[in-house]
Scaffold this motif. Sequence first.
Motif, PDB file in Angstrom:
ATOM      1  N   LEU A 143       0.826  -1.212   0.000  1.00  0.00           N
ATOM      2  CA  LEU A 143       0.000   0.000   0.000  1.00  0.00           C
ATOM      3  C   LEU A 143       0.858   1.260   0.000  1.00  0.00           C
ATOM      4  CD1 LEU A 143      -2.799  -1.070   2.515  1.00  0.00           C
ATOM      5  CD2 LEU A 143      -3.016  -0.784   0.041  1.00  0.00           C
ATOM      6  N   SER A 144       1.960   1.243   0.730  1.00  0.00           N
ATOM      7  CA  SER A 144       2.861   2.407   0.748  1.00  0.00           C
ATOM      8  C   SER A 144       3.428   2.680  -0.635  1.00  0.00           C
ATOM      9  CB  SER A 144       3.997   2.163   1.746  1.00  0.00           C
ATOM     10  OG  SER A 144       3.508   2.070   3.060  1.00  0.00           O
ATOM     11  N   ALA A 145       3.842   1.621  -1.332  1.00  0.00           N
ATOM     12  CA  ALA A 145       4.375   1.783  -2.689  1.00  0.00           C
ATOM     13  C   ALA A 145       3.287   2.281  -3.627  1.00  0.00           C
ATOM     14  CB  ALA A 145       4.942   0.452  -3.179  1.00  0.00           C
ATOM     15  N   GLY A 146       2.075   1.735  -3.459  1.00  0.00           N
ATOM     16  CA  GLY A 146       0.979   2.167  -4.317  1.00  0.00           C
ATOM     17  C   GLY A 146       0.626   3.634  -4.127  1.00  0.00           C
ATOM     18  N   PHE A 147       0.586   4.092  -2.867  1.00  0.00           N
ATOM     19  CA  PHE A 147       0.294   5.497  -2.597  1.00  0.00           C
ATOM     20  C   PHE A 147       1.388   6.413  -3.130  1.00  0.00           C
ATOM     21  CE2 PHE A 147      -2.712   4.109   0.849  1.00  0.00           C
ATOM     22  CZ  PHE A 147      -3.824   4.740   0.290  1.00  0.00           C
ATOM     23  N   MET A 148       2.634   5.931  -3.119  1.00  0.00           N
ATOM     24  CA  MET A 148       3.744   6.724  -3.640  1.00  0.00           C
ATOM     25  C   MET A 148       3.529   7.038  -5.122  1.00  0.00           C
ATOM     26  SD  MET A 148       7.795   5.739  -3.637  1.00  0.00           S
ATOM     27  CE  MET A 148       7.613   4.579  -5.013  1.00  0.00           C
ATOM     28  N   VAL A 149       3.088   6.027  -5.871  1.00  0.00           N
ATOM     29  CA  VAL A 149       2.820   6.228  -7.302  1.00  0.00           C
ATOM     30  C   VAL A 149       1.560   7.064  -7.494  1.00  0.00           C
ATOM     31  CG1 VAL A 149       2.329   5.067  -9.489  1.00  0.00           C
ATOM     32  CG2 VAL A 149       3.939   4.039  -7.883  1.00  0.00           C
ATOM     33  N   LYS A 150       0.541   6.783  -6.696  1.00  0.00           N
ATOM     34  CA  LYS A 150      -0.732   7.498  -6.833  1.00  0.00           C
ATOM     35  C   LYS A 150      -0.577   8.979  -6.520  1.00  0.00           C
ATOM     36  CE  LYS A 150      -5.596   6.994  -5.574  1.00  0.00           C
ATOM     37  NZ  LYS A 150      -6.591   6.198  -4.828  1.00  0.00           N
ATOM     38  N   ASP A 151       0.220   9.305  -5.504  1.00  0.00           N
ATOM     39  CA  ASP A 151       0.401  10.700  -5.088  1.00  0.00           C
ATOM     40  C   ASP A 151       1.103  11.549  -6.150  1.00  0.00           C
ATOM     41  OD1 ASP A 151      -0.853  10.147  -2.734  1.00  0.00           O
ATOM     42  OD2 ASP A 151       0.975   9.965  -1.530  1.00  0.00           O
ATOM     43  N   ARG A 152       1.880  10.893  -7.003  1.00  0.00           N
ATOM     44  CA  ARG A 152       2.532  11.664  -8.062  1.00  0.00           C
ATOM     45  C   ARG A 152       1.777  11.582  -9.394  1.00  0.00           C
ATOM     46  NH1 ARG A 152       7.661   7.621  -7.760  1.00  0.00           N
ATOM     47  NH2 ARG A 152       6.983   6.053  -9.263  1.00  0.00           N
ATOM     48  N   GLY A 153       0.493  11.155  -9.310  1.00  0.00           N
ATOM     49  CA  GLY A 153      -0.373  11.171 -10.479  1.00  0.00           C
ATOM     50  C   GLY A 153      -0.338   9.933 -11.335  1.00  0.00           C
ATOM     51  N   GLY A 154       0.208   8.837 -10.834  1.00  0.00           N
ATOM     52  CA  GLY A 154       0.296   7.614 -11.612  1.00  0.00           C
ATOM     53  C   GLY A 154      -1.063   6.958 -11.818  1.00  0.00           C
ATOM     54  N   SER A 155      -1.197   6.222 -12.912  1.00  0.00           N
ATOM     55  CA  SER A 155      -2.446   5.527 -13.230  1.00  0.00           C
ATOM     56  C   SER A 155      -2.506   4.190 -12.501  1.00  0.00           C
ATOM     57  CB  SER A 155      -2.527   5.280 -14.737  1.00  0.00           C
ATOM     58  OG  SER A 155      -1.478   4.400 -15.145  1.00  0.00           O
ATOM     59  N   SER A 156      -3.637   3.496 -12.639  1.00  0.00           N
ATOM     60  CA  SER A 156      -3.783   2.168 -12.040  1.00  0.00           C
ATOM     61  C   SER A 156      -2.719   1.215 -12.579  1.00  0.00           C
ATOM     62  CB  SER A 156      -5.179   1.606 -12.343  1.00  0.00           C
ATOM     63  OG  SER A 156      -6.175   2.381 -11.721  1.00  0.00           O
ATOM     64  N   ALA A 157      -2.458   1.328 -13.885  1.00  0.00           N
ATOM     65  CA  ALA A 157      -1.436   0.476 -14.498  1.00  0.00           C
ATOM     66  C   ALA A 157      -0.054   0.780 -13.921  1.00  0.00           C
ATOM     67  CB  ALA A 157      -1.431   0.665 -16.010  1.00  0.00           C
ATOM     68  N   ASP A 158       0.228   2.063 -13.692  1.00  0.00           N
ATOM     69  CA  ASP A 158       1.525   2.447 -13.102  1.00  0.00           C
ATOM     70  C   ASP A 158       1.679   1.871 -11.693  1.00  0.00           C
ATOM     71  OD1 ASP A 158       2.185   3.953 -15.356  1.00  0.00           O
ATOM     72  OD2 ASP A 158       1.256   5.772 -14.545  1.00  0.00           O
ATOM     73  N   ILE A 159       0.591   1.942 -10.921  1.00  0.00           N
ATOM     74  CA  ILE A 159       0.626   1.415  -9.551  1.00  0.00           C
ATOM     75  C   ILE A 159       0.908  -0.077  -9.557  1.00  0.00           C
ATOM     76  CG2 ILE A 159      -0.798   0.949  -7.512  1.00  0.00           C
ATOM     77  CD1 ILE A 159      -2.259   3.606  -8.102  1.00  0.00           C
ATOM     78  N   LEU A 160       0.161  -0.810 -10.397  1.00  0.00           N
ATOM     79  CA  LEU A 160       0.313  -2.263 -10.435  1.00  0.00           C
ATOM     80  C   LEU A 160       1.635  -2.687 -11.059  1.00  0.00           C
ATOM     81  CD1 LEU A 160      -3.368  -3.171 -11.330  1.00  0.00           C
ATOM     82  CD2 LEU A 160      -2.155  -3.746  -9.213  1.00  0.00           C
ATOM     83  N   ALA A 161       2.145  -1.880 -11.987  1.00  0.00           N
ATOM     84  CA  ALA A 161       3.443  -2.195 -12.602  1.00  0.00           C
ATOM     85  C   ALA A 161       4.546  -2.154 -11.542  1.00  0.00           C
ATOM     86  CB  ALA A 161       3.745  -1.210 -13.724  1.00  0.00           C
ATOM     87  N   LEU A 162       4.494  -1.141 -10.670  1.00  0.00           N
ATOM     88  CA  LEU A 162       5.516  -1.035  -9.622  1.00  0.00           C
ATOM     89  C   LEU A 162       5.354  -2.151  -8.591  1.00  0.00           C
ATOM     90  CD1 LEU A 162       7.872   0.445  -8.300  1.00  0.00           C
ATOM     91  CD2 LEU A 162       6.211   1.855  -7.073  1.00  0.00           C
ATOM     92  N   ILE A 163       4.124  -2.383  -8.159  1.00  0.00           N
ATOM     93  CA  ILE A 163       3.895  -3.403  -7.129  1.00  0.00           C
ATOM     94  C   ILE A 163       4.312  -4.777  -7.606  1.00  0.00           C
ATOM     95  CG2 ILE A 163       2.105  -4.619  -5.828  1.00  0.00           C
ATOM     96  CD1 ILE A 163       0.596  -1.950  -5.652  1.00  0.00           C
ATOM     97  N   THR A 164       3.847  -5.179  -8.780  1.00  0.00           N
ATOM     98  CA  THR A 164       4.175  -6.525  -9.274  1.00  0.00           C
ATOM     99  C   THR A 164       5.656  -6.630  -9.645  1.00  0.00           C
ATOM    100  OG1 THR A 164       3.400  -5.894 -11.503  1.00  0.00           O
ATOM    101  CG2 THR A 164       1.841  -7.045 -10.074  1.00  0.00           C
ATOM    102  N   GLY A 165       6.239  -5.539 -10.118  1.00  0.00           N
ATOM    103  CA  GLY A 165       7.668  -5.556 -10.433  1.00  0.00           C
ATOM    104  C   GLY A 165       8.509  -5.769  -9.191  1.00  0.00           C
ATOM    105  N   MET A 166       8.172  -5.065  -8.105  1.00  0.00           N
ATOM    106  CA  MET A 166       8.929  -5.223  -6.869  1.00  0.00           C
ATOM    107  C   MET A 166       8.683  -6.591  -6.241  1.00  0.00           C
ATOM    108  SD  MET A 166       8.939  -1.519  -4.959  1.00  0.00           S
ATOM    109  CE  MET A 166       7.257  -1.705  -4.407  1.00  0.00           C
ATOM    110  N   CYS A 167       7.443  -7.088  -6.329  1.00  0.00           N
ATOM    111  CA  CYS A 167       7.145  -8.424  -5.799  1.00  0.00           C
ATOM    112  C   CYS A 167       7.920  -9.499  -6.566  1.00  0.00           C
ATOM    113  CB  CYS A 167       5.644  -8.702  -5.874  1.00  0.00           C
ATOM    114  SG  CYS A 167       4.654  -7.724  -4.714  1.00  0.00           S
ATOM    115  N   PHE A 168       8.080  -9.292  -7.858  1.00  0.00           N
ATOM    116  CA  PHE A 168       8.842 -10.243  -8.685  1.00  0.00           C
ATOM    117  C   PHE A 168      10.302 -10.284  -8.242  1.00  0.00           C
ATOM    118  CE2 PHE A 168      11.495 -11.167 -12.405  1.00  0.00           C
ATOM    119  CZ  PHE A 168      10.946 -12.352 -12.857  1.00  0.00           C
ATOM    120  N   VAL A 169      10.907  -9.117  -8.087  1.00  0.00           N
ATOM    121  CA  VAL A 169      12.312  -9.055  -7.662  1.00  0.00           C
ATOM    122  C   VAL A 169      12.453  -9.593  -6.238  1.00  0.00           C
ATOM    123  CG1 VAL A 169      14.256  -7.519  -7.185  1.00  0.00           C
ATOM    124  CG2 VAL A 169      12.808  -7.105  -9.186  1.00  0.00           C
ATOM    125  N   GLY A 170      11.518  -9.231  -5.371  1.00  0.00           N
ATOM    126  CA  GLY A 170      11.589  -9.667  -3.983  1.00  0.00           C
ATOM    127  C   GLY A 170      11.518 -11.176  -3.830  1.00  0.00           C
TER     128      GLY A 170
END
Length: 452
Positions: free
Chosen positions: A98-125
């Motif tokens: 949720l923290s990562a998602g809000f970070m993208v959302k607060d800077r105007g990111g779209s739903s796709a941008d939010i999910l791209a970051l979350i799933t990308g970090m989960c993949f690396v993690g």
Amino acid sequence: MTAPLSSELIYRLDDKPPVPEASFAALQHLLASFVGVVTPTLIIGNILGLQEEVPYLISMALLASGIGTFIQAYRPLGIGAGMLCIQGTSFAFLGAILSAGFMVKDRGGSSADILALITGMCFVGAFIQIGLSQIIPYLRRIVTPLVTGIVITSIGISLIKVGMTDLAGGANAEDFGAPINLGLGFFVIIVIVALNASSNNWVRLSSVILGLLAGLVAALVLGELALQDLGMSAEIAVPQPFKYGFSFELAAFIPLAVIYIISSVETTGDLTANCVISNQPIEGEGYIRRIRNGVLGDGVNSLIAAVLNSFPNTTFSQNTGVIQLTGIASRYVGMYVAGILVVLGLFQGVGDFLLSIPKPVLGGATLVMFGTVAVAGIKILATEELDRRKVIIIAVSFGLGLGLALVPEVFAQTPLLFQNIFSSAAATAGLTAITLSLIIPENVGAVIEVEV
């Protein structure tokens, strides 16, 4: 050493129960785990404003859980514990996600941008957990029960606000706090508590899902939900690897990485409990190999989940209780559960139905679930013999972690990197506990006796 044999075990690990018995046991495992599998996705979607994507994301969560459960049971290429270990979306990662998602959302990111970051970090993690699986015995010397208990308790307590917000109607709802919302939410809690007081083990195991169903009926009767709102589409959810793209930010990733470490140790405990119930060795090379392969399975399953646009998976502890109650430890039952989860995941209508659950109803159920997570952490801490060293570690870790959850703007004037690293209450508590455990000598202080 081998775990004590249980006379109540009807089918052992490698037995193949007849189809009726296996199907019955699989249904019980599904009832005990289904809400846990889908709820994190519902919460993430609702809080981050991803409602249009939620039905698809729920389908992918079910599909990933089914694939993960099969891997743990079948153990392909030596990956997985080779046990009846139900895999599901982990609550532990909610805060960091949720923290990562809000970070993208607060800077105007779209739903796709939010999910791209979350799933990308989960993949690396997931690769962190895959790597840690090979050094689990050494990792447990650093991530001790004290650290694990602090983190799990912090996760549960910090998420209670999410459940209470939904119970009142959901964030920014026009009728937030309305008596009808509170009534529905507390009704669900009362039903869950009443069912947990039942002498019937199956009723207790199914209490959350039955509580949700009772809440839905109440919402229909009170006019807070119409039958047409429960419509389910016939659309098939086609898996699309990295459907929303792939991105990565190191600062947002660090809290997630901490939870992967904690999750690896927690899985070790869950698998050990499963070994005890399933009459498997809990010492020796065979046990260590099973734990390594099981944690490796968790990592690979989280990797697959990220590719499928879902969130990290973990071994569900509640299903160990189902094994004890049914007397069926056969890993082949896991394959039945896996098949059911995959079939459910292919129908996007399941997500449509779950998305229609009124927030107060969902909030009542999640409030209990998050409280249960906190209690699980407290139980771990209760096994510790508290001396002054451990008390100060617990105090400072909770103070910083939960203080951050209560006053999230406390680091607003610090560099962005610092804000991102300490954006999760659980990760902050975990980092604090690990650091203090390493720098404070173990011989500090005597055991503290509490007078009653």
